[in-house]
Design a protein around this motif. Structure first.
Motif, PDB file in Angstrom:
ATOM      1  N   SER A  77      35.065  67.001  14.405  1.00  0.00           N
ATOM      2  CA  SER A  77      34.461  66.589  13.148  1.00  0.00           C
ATOM      3  C   SER A  77      33.733  67.740  12.464  1.00  0.00           C
ATOM      4  O   SER A  77      33.043  68.525  13.122  1.00  0.00           O
ATOM      5  CB  SER A  77      33.479  65.439  13.397  1.00  0.00           C
ATOM      6  N   LYS A  78      33.857  67.800  11.146  1.00  0.00           N
ATOM      7  CA  LYS A  78      33.086  68.761  10.351  1.00  0.00           C
ATOM      8  C   LYS A  78      31.633  68.325  10.323  1.00  0.00           C
ATOM      9  O   LYS A  78      31.316  67.146  10.436  1.00  0.00           O
ATOM     10  CB  LYS A  78      33.618  68.814   8.916  1.00  0.00           C
ATOM     11  N   ILE A  79      30.773  69.291  10.121  1.00  0.00           N
ATOM     12  CA  ILE A  79      29.337  69.032  10.023  1.00  0.00           C
ATOM     13  C   ILE A  79      28.938  69.223   8.566  1.00  0.00           C
ATOM     14  O   ILE A  79      29.250  70.250   7.964  1.00  0.00           O
ATOM     15  CB  ILE A  79      28.541  70.011  10.909  1.00  0.00           C
ATOM     16  N   GLU A  80      28.278  68.241   7.996  1.00  0.00           N
ATOM     17  CA  GLU A  80      27.807  68.339   6.624  1.00  0.00           C
ATOM     18  C   GLU A  80      26.329  68.021   6.576  1.00  0.00           C
ATOM     19  O   GLU A  80      25.912  66.917   6.956  1.00  0.00           O
ATOM     20  CB  GLU A  80      28.594  67.388   5.721  1.00  0.00           C
ATOM     21  N   ASP A  81      25.538  68.990   6.134  1.00  0.00           N
ATOM     22  CA  ASP A  81      24.083  68.826   6.045  1.00  0.00           C
ATOM     23  C   ASP A  81      23.477  68.392   7.372  1.00  0.00           C
ATOM     24  O   ASP A  81      22.581  67.542   7.414  1.00  0.00           O
ATOM     25  CB  ASP A  81      23.706  67.830   4.943  1.00  0.00           C
ATOM     26  N   GLY A  82      23.971  68.955   8.468  1.00  0.00           N
ATOM     27  CA  GLY A  82      23.426  68.656   9.790  1.00  0.00           C
ATOM     28  C   GLY A  82      23.787  67.283  10.330  1.00  0.00           C
ATOM     29  O   GLY A  82      23.180  66.815  11.282  1.00  0.00           O
ATOM     30  N   LYS A  83      24.810  66.655   9.721  1.00  0.00           N
ATOM     31  CA  LYS A  83      25.190  65.302  10.135  1.00  0.00           C
ATOM     32  C   LYS A  83      26.693  65.215  10.403  1.00  0.00           C
ATOM     33  O   LYS A  83      27.495  65.911   9.793  1.00  0.00           O
ATOM     34  CB  LYS A  83      24.808  64.290   9.060  1.00  0.00           C
ATOM     35  N   VAL A  84      27.032  64.295  11.304  1.00  0.00           N
ATOM     36  CA  VAL A  84      28.426  64.038  11.668  1.00  0.00           C
ATOM     37  C   VAL A  84      28.624  62.533  11.730  1.00  0.00           C
ATOM     38  O   VAL A  84      27.751  61.800  12.205  1.00  0.00           O
ATOM     39  CB  VAL A  84      28.753  64.657  13.049  1.00  0.00           C
TER      40      VAL A  84
ATOM     41  N   ASP B 193      22.815  62.902  13.646  1.00  0.00           N
ATOM     42  CA  ASP B 193      22.096  63.355  12.459  1.00  0.00           C
ATOM     43  C   ASP B 193      21.124  64.503  12.711  1.00  0.00           C
ATOM     44  O   ASP B 193      20.318  64.839  11.857  1.00  0.00           O
ATOM     45  CB  ASP B 193      21.372  62.188  11.787  1.00  0.00           C
ATOM     46  N   ASN B 194      21.216  65.137  13.885  1.00  0.00           N
ATOM     47  CA  ASN B 194      20.297  66.229  14.179  1.00  0.00           C
ATOM     48  C   ASN B 194      21.029  67.508  14.602  1.00  0.00           C
ATOM     49  O   ASN B 194      20.550  68.251  15.451  1.00  0.00           O
ATOM     50  CB  ASN B 194      19.288  65.805  15.248  1.00  0.00           C
ATOM     51  N   VAL B 195      22.173  67.792  13.984  1.00  0.00           N
ATOM     52  CA  VAL B 195      22.904  69.020  14.279  1.00  0.00           C
ATOM     53  C   VAL B 195      22.123  70.168  13.631  1.00  0.00           C
ATOM     54  O   VAL B 195      21.749  70.090  12.455  1.00  0.00           O
ATOM     55  CB  VAL B 195      24.350  68.958  13.753  1.00  0.00           C
ATOM     56  N   THR B 196      21.876  71.231  14.373  1.00  0.00           N
ATOM     57  CA  THR B 196      20.976  72.291  13.913  1.00  0.00           C
ATOM     58  C   THR B 196      21.576  73.216  12.865  1.00  0.00           C
ATOM     59  O   THR B 196      20.846  73.916  12.177  1.00  0.00           O
ATOM     60  CB  THR B 196      20.486  73.140  15.103  1.00  0.00           C
ATOM     61  N   SER B 197      22.899  73.250  12.740  1.00  0.00           N
ATOM     62  CA  SER B 197      23.531  74.075  11.703  1.00  0.00           C
ATOM     63  C   SER B 197      24.895  73.479  11.365  1.00  0.00           C
ATOM     64  O   SER B 197      25.410  72.635  12.088  1.00  0.00           O
ATOM     65  CB  SER B 197      23.693  75.517  12.177  1.00  0.00           C
ATOM     66  N   ASN B 198      25.455  73.943  10.264  1.00  0.00           N
ATOM     67  CA  ASN B 198      26.791  73.496   9.867  1.00  0.00           C
ATOM     68  C   ASN B 198      27.881  74.405  10.425  1.00  0.00           C
ATOM     69  O   ASN B 198      29.049  74.259  10.067  1.00  0.00           O
ATOM     70  CB  ASN B 198      26.898  73.426   8.342  1.00  0.00           C
ATOM     71  N   ASP B 199      27.522  75.359  11.279  1.00  0.00           N
ATOM     72  CA  ASP B 199      28.499  76.270  11.886  1.00  0.00           C
ATOM     73  C   ASP B 199      29.395  75.525  12.856  1.00  0.00           C
ATOM     74  O   ASP B 199      28.940  74.654  13.601  1.00  0.00           O
ATOM     75  CB  ASP B 199      27.782  77.392  12.646  1.00  0.00           C
ATOM     76  N   GLY B 200      30.668  75.866  12.865  1.00  0.00           N
ATOM     77  CA  GLY B 200      31.613  75.287  13.814  1.00  0.00           C
ATOM     78  C   GLY B 200      31.918  73.832  13.519  1.00  0.00           C
ATOM     79  O   GLY B 200      31.913  73.385  12.373  1.00  0.00           O
TER      80      GLY B 200
END
Length: 140
Positions: free
Chosen positions: A63-70, A33-40
């Motif tokens: 996995s896709k990143i949505e709103d900084g979460k996976v 829940d702490n991904v810094t961006s939705n890039d990649g």
């Protein structure tokens, strides 16, 4: 004729009963829940001691990143000792990028969220799958 019908029904019920058996493994659901961006994307690898730091592992997820979460799930994992490695592959080149001094350029994390300096070690990220599904949180 009665015998043939009985044999067909027996074969049908036997086949259907095998289809109802639960798979032997368990699910491991990972949340980050702490991904810094939705890039990649976030790449996740499920590893044994033999595969740790040697490739994609015994199962791999992207996995896709949505709103900084996976949220991703490894399915049908048999009981044993494992570790999970996760990488935020910002540029989608399916590998970790490094600076010229060898330091990672992209965020990564492992099961158990160990805070160590130096290369990742299996025993620090190790967890056990026993007789139930698991939910694990990984931090970058």
């Amino acid at each position: 004729m009665k015998t043939v019908t009985t044999l067909i029904l027996l074969a049908l019920f036997t086949t259907l009963s095998y289809g109802q058996e639960k798979e032997l493994g368990h699910d491991i659901t990972i949340t980050i829940d702490n991904v810094t961006s939705n890039d990649g994307h976030v790449l996740l690898g499920l590893h044994t001691k033999d595969t740790f730091m040697k490739g994609k592992g015994i199962q791999a997820l992207k996995s896709k990143i949505e709103d900084g979460k996976v949220k991703a799930t490894f399915k049908n994992v048999t009981p044993g000792d494992y570790a999970i490695m996760a990488l935020h592959d910002k540029n989608d080149n399916e590998r970790m990028d490094f600076d010229s001094n060898g330091m990672p350029q992209e965020p990564y994390g492992m099961s158990n969220n160990p805070m160590n300096f130096g290369p990742p070690q299996f025993h620090l990220a190790q967890f056990k799958v026993t007789d139930k599904d698991l939910n694990l949180a990984i931090r970058f």
